[in-house]
Design an enzyme around this catalytic site. Structure first.
Site, short mmCIF file in Angstrom:
data_model
loop_
_atom_site.label_atom_id
_atom_site.label_comp_id
_atom_site.label_asym_id
_atom_site.label_seq_id
_atom_site.Cartn_x
_atom_site.Cartn_y
_atom_site.Cartn_z
N ASP A 494 -46.32 -6.38 -28.25
CA ASP A 494 -45.65 -7.24 -29.27
C ASP A 494 -44.83 -5.93 -30.12
OD1 ASP A 494 -43.66 -8.41 -31.07
OD2 ASP A 494 -44.84 -10.16 -30.85
N HIS A 495 -43.73 -5.00 -30.37
CA HIS A 495 -44.43 -3.81 -31.10
C HIS A 495 -43.87 -4.47 -32.84
CE1 HIS A 495 -42.93 -0.12 -32.24
NE2 HIS A 495 -42.21 0.57 -31.45
N ARG A 496 -43.74 -5.67 -32.95
CA ARG A 496 -43.91 -6.17 -34.55
C ARG A 496 -45.35 -6.55 -35.07
NH1 ARG A 496 -42.20 -12.21 -33.49
NH2 ARG A 496 -43.98 -12.02 -32.10
#
Ligand code: CAO
Length: 522
Positions: A494-496
Site C-alpha cells: 500500500d503506497h500510502r
C-alpha cells in the site's frame, strides 16, 4: 471589475457548489460563472457582460452573501458601461433564493383541505412542472417536496408546509403553469399556521380550504441552478451529494433528460447490487445467450465473500508491486539435504516455511510492512506480533489461514502448521480464529507455475508477498553462465503506508535471507 453576488432575497450564507470558469476564460454575457445553492434552490450567477475572467475570488464550499465579490472580470471594450455589481436590482435580474418556509397564519384544528398553488412568479415565462415528487394517497411530512417548477432560467422546489395525505395531484411533468395554478391538494390535521389567504369552505365536505402561498419562483432573470453539465434540481443535487453520487454518471429520466431523485436512487441501488463504486457507472447485465450456449454457475459463499473483500482492497489500497528474482540455489540444496530427515519426521519440507521465516526476519527490520493504516489514514499501527497469513487454493475458493507467532516457530514446526492449516482449509474445518489476526500475507503459486503476478494486498494489512515458480536459469557469474535456482517474488504494498524505496529494500533483504539461510539464525 468585481462581479458580486446579486440580491438573493432573504437567503444568507449560500454555498458555492460549482465554479464554471477559471482565470483567462473568455465568457459571454449571461454565461454561468458560478453556481450557488441555499436550502431550497440552486442557481447560476451569470456573467454581467462579455469579457475575460481575471481572477476567481471564491472556492468551492465558500458561503457567500449578496454583495460579496466572486470574481474579477475584464470587460470587452464596448461593454465597459456595465455595472460592477450585477444584476443591479430585482427589476432586472436579482435572484430570489427562497430560504424561508411559507408565511402562513391562523392555527387550525380540523382536518383541512389544503391547496398548494403556484405562487407569484414575477414575469417569468414558460414555467413548467419538471418534477412531481408525490402521488395521490401518499403521506407527506412538513417540508417534503411536492413539485419542482422551472422557468427558462431557474428551478424551484415547492415543499408542503403541512403534513397530510395527498388527495389530488393536479399537474403532471411537462405541464405549463402560471401564478395560482393548482398543483397539489392535501388533506390533513393542520396544526401549524395556515394561509393568510382567506380559507374557503369546501362545499362538498366539512373540511376547510386553505390556499397556501409557497415560496416565489425566482424572477425570470435568475438562472437555473442545474450547473452547466448536469441537468438536475437542488434537491436531487443534495441527495446525490449525500450519497456520494457523481451526477455526471446518472442518466436522467425526467423531461428533457433531467435527473430526478428516482434516477439517483436507482443508480445507487444498481451500483450496490453489482458491487460497483457509487459514482462509477455499473456494469450492465448482458444476455450472453444471444451469442451462444451459456451456463450460469452460482458463486460459492467463500468465492462471493472473497470477491467482495478483494474488491474492497482493490478500491482502498494504493497498490504498487515490486518484482525481484531471488537466488535460492543454496536453500534448495539445503532443502534437498533435509529431505530424508523431514520424511522421518513425517513433514513435507517445501520452500514455503523458509519463505515464511525469512519474511518474519525482514518484517522485524522493516516494521512498516507488519502494520495497518488507521481508517482515517492519519497513523500507521505497527504490530509487535508476526501472524503470517498464506493463501490456500480450495475447491470453494481462496482461503487465508494464519500461522500465529510465526517468528517463534522453527522450520519443521512452520511446515507442520502450514500443512495442518491448508488441510483444514481444504476440508472446510478451519476455525474462524484461524483466519483472523494476520499481519502479513504470502500467496504462493509456486507449485502451479508462472513467472510473476501482482497479488492484491489483504487489507487492512499493507503488504503481501507473491511467490511464483522457482526455476533453474543461467546466471552470469562474471566469466561464465552458471545454472542457478531462481525464485521470482512480487511484493504488492500500500503506497500510502510504504514508499517504493522501502519496498525495494524489503525485497533485497528477503533476497539476502533466502540467498543464504544461515542468516536466519543471526
Ligand atoms: N516453485 C517451484 N515449486 C514449488 C514452489 C515454487 N515456488 N513452491 C512449492 N513448490 C513445490 C513443492 O516443493 C511441492 O513439490 P513436491 O510435491 O515435489 O514436494 C509442490 O510444489 C507442491 O507444493 P504444495 O502446494 O503442496 O505446498 P506449498 O507449501 O508450496 O504450498 C499452499 C502450500 C497451501 C500455499 C499451496 O498448496 C496453495 O494452495 N497455493 C495456492 C495459493 C494461491 O492460490 N494463491 C493465489 C492467491 S491470489 O493472490
Amino acid at each position: 471589475m468585481d462581479v458580486t453576488i446579486p440580491d438573493i432575497g432573504d437567503a444568507q450564507d449560500v454555498e458555492v457548489i460549482e465554479i464554471c470558469v477559471g482565470p483567462g476564460d473568455a465568457v459571454a454575457e449571461n454565461d454561468a460563472l458560478i453556481v450557488i445553492e441555499s436550502d431550497k434552490a440552486s442557481m447560476e450567477v451569470p456573467a454581467p457582460f462579455t469579457g475575460t475572467v481575471d481572477a476567481v475570488l471564491v472556492t468551492l464550499g465558500d458561503l457567500v452573501n449578496a454583495g460579496d465579490p466572486i470574481l474579477r472580470m475584464d470587460a470587452v471594450e464596448d461593454e465597459q458601461s456595465a455595472e460592477a455589481v450585477v444584476p443591479p436590482d430585482a427589476a432586472d435580474g436579482s435572484i430570489a433564493l427562497p430560504d424561508t418556509p411559507p408565511v402562513v397564519d391562523a392555527p387550525s384544528t380540523a382536518r383541512e383541505r389544503i391547496e398548494i398553488r403556484v405562487p407569484d412568479i414575477g414575469e417569468a415565462e414558460n414555467v413548467s412542472v419538471i418534477e412531481v415528487a408525490v402521488a395521490e394517497g401518499q403521506q407527506v411530512g412538513v417540508d417534503d417536496l411536492l413539485v419542482v417548477v422551472e422557468s427558462e432560467k431557474a428551478s424551484m422546489e415547492i415543499p408542503t408546509p403541512f403534513a397530510g395525505t395527498v388527495v389530488e395531484v393536479a399537474v403532471k411533468e411537462g405541464d405549463g403553469v402560471e401564478e395560482s395554478t393548482l398543483l397539489v391538494v392535501l388533506e390533513g390535521e393542520v396544526e401549524g399556521p395556515r394561509s393568510s389567504a382567506a380559507p374557503e369552505a369546501e362545499g362538498a365536505s366539512a373540511t376547510t380550504v386553505a390556499t397556501v402561498p409557497v415560496q416565489p419562483v425566482p424572477p425570470e432573470e435568475s438562472t437555473t441552478g442545474t450547473g452547466s453539465k448536469v441537468y438536475a434540481g437542488p434537491a436531487v443535487r443534495r441527495l446525490a451529494r449525500e450519497l456520494g453520487v457523481d451526477l455526471v454518471a446518472v442518466n436522467g429520466s425526467g423531461a428533457r433528460g433531467r435527473i430526478v431523485k428516482d434516477d439517483v436512487k436507482a443508480f445507487v441501488k444498481q451500483s450496490l447490487g453489482t458491487g460497483a463504486t457509487p459514482g462509477i457507472a455499473p456494469m450492465e447485465a448482458v444476455d450472453f445467450s444471444r451469442f451462444g450456449d451459456i451456463e450460469t454457475v452460482p458463486l460459492s459463499r467463500i468465492r462471493a465473500r472473497g470477491a467482495a473483500n478483494l474488491h474492497r482492497s482493490w478500491q482502498h489500497v494504493v497498490h504498487v508491486t515490486q518484482h525481484d528474482d531471488i537466488d535460492v540455489t543454496d536453500l534448495e540444496a539445503f532443502r534437498a539435504a533435509l529431505k530424508e530427515e523431514a520424511a522421518s519426521r513425517e513433514v513435507k519440507l517445501t520452500p514455503l516455511p523458509f519463505i515464511v521465516m525469512a519474511c518474519v526476519h525482514a518484517l522485524r527490520t522493516h516494521p512498516q510492512f507488519n502494520a495497518s493504516l488507521d481508517p482515517t489514514v492519519t497513523s500507521l499501527i505497527l504490530k509487535r506480533y508476526h501472524h503470517i497469513g498464506f493463501a490456500v487454493d480450495t475447491e470453494d475458493g481462496l482461503v487465508v489461514p494464519v500461522v500465529r507467532d510465526a517468528g517463534s516457530k522453527g522450520i519443521y514446526e512452520l511446515a507442520r502448521e502450514i500443512a495442518r492449516l491448508s488441510d483444514a482449509a481444504r476440508s472446510k474445518k478451519l476455525k474462524p480464529e484461524e483466519m483472523q489476526g494476520g499481519s502479513f500475507t504470502i500467496s504462493s503459486l509456486g507449485a502451479v507455475g508462472g513467472t510473476g503476478f501482482t497479488p492484491i494486498v489483504n487489507a487492512p494489512e499493507v503488504a503481501i508477498l507473491g511467490v511464483a515458480r522457482l526455476d533453474t536459469r543461467p546466471v552470469w557469474d562474471g566469466s561464465a553462465f552458471q545454472p542457478r535456482k531462481i525464485l521470482p517474488v512480487s511484493l504488492s504494498y500500500d503506497h500510502r503506508a510504504i514508499n517504493g524505496a522501502e519496498a525495494g529494500r524489503f525485497v533485497v533483504e528477503l533476497g539476502r535471507l533466502l540467498g543464504d539461510v544461515r542468516r536466519l539464525v543471526l
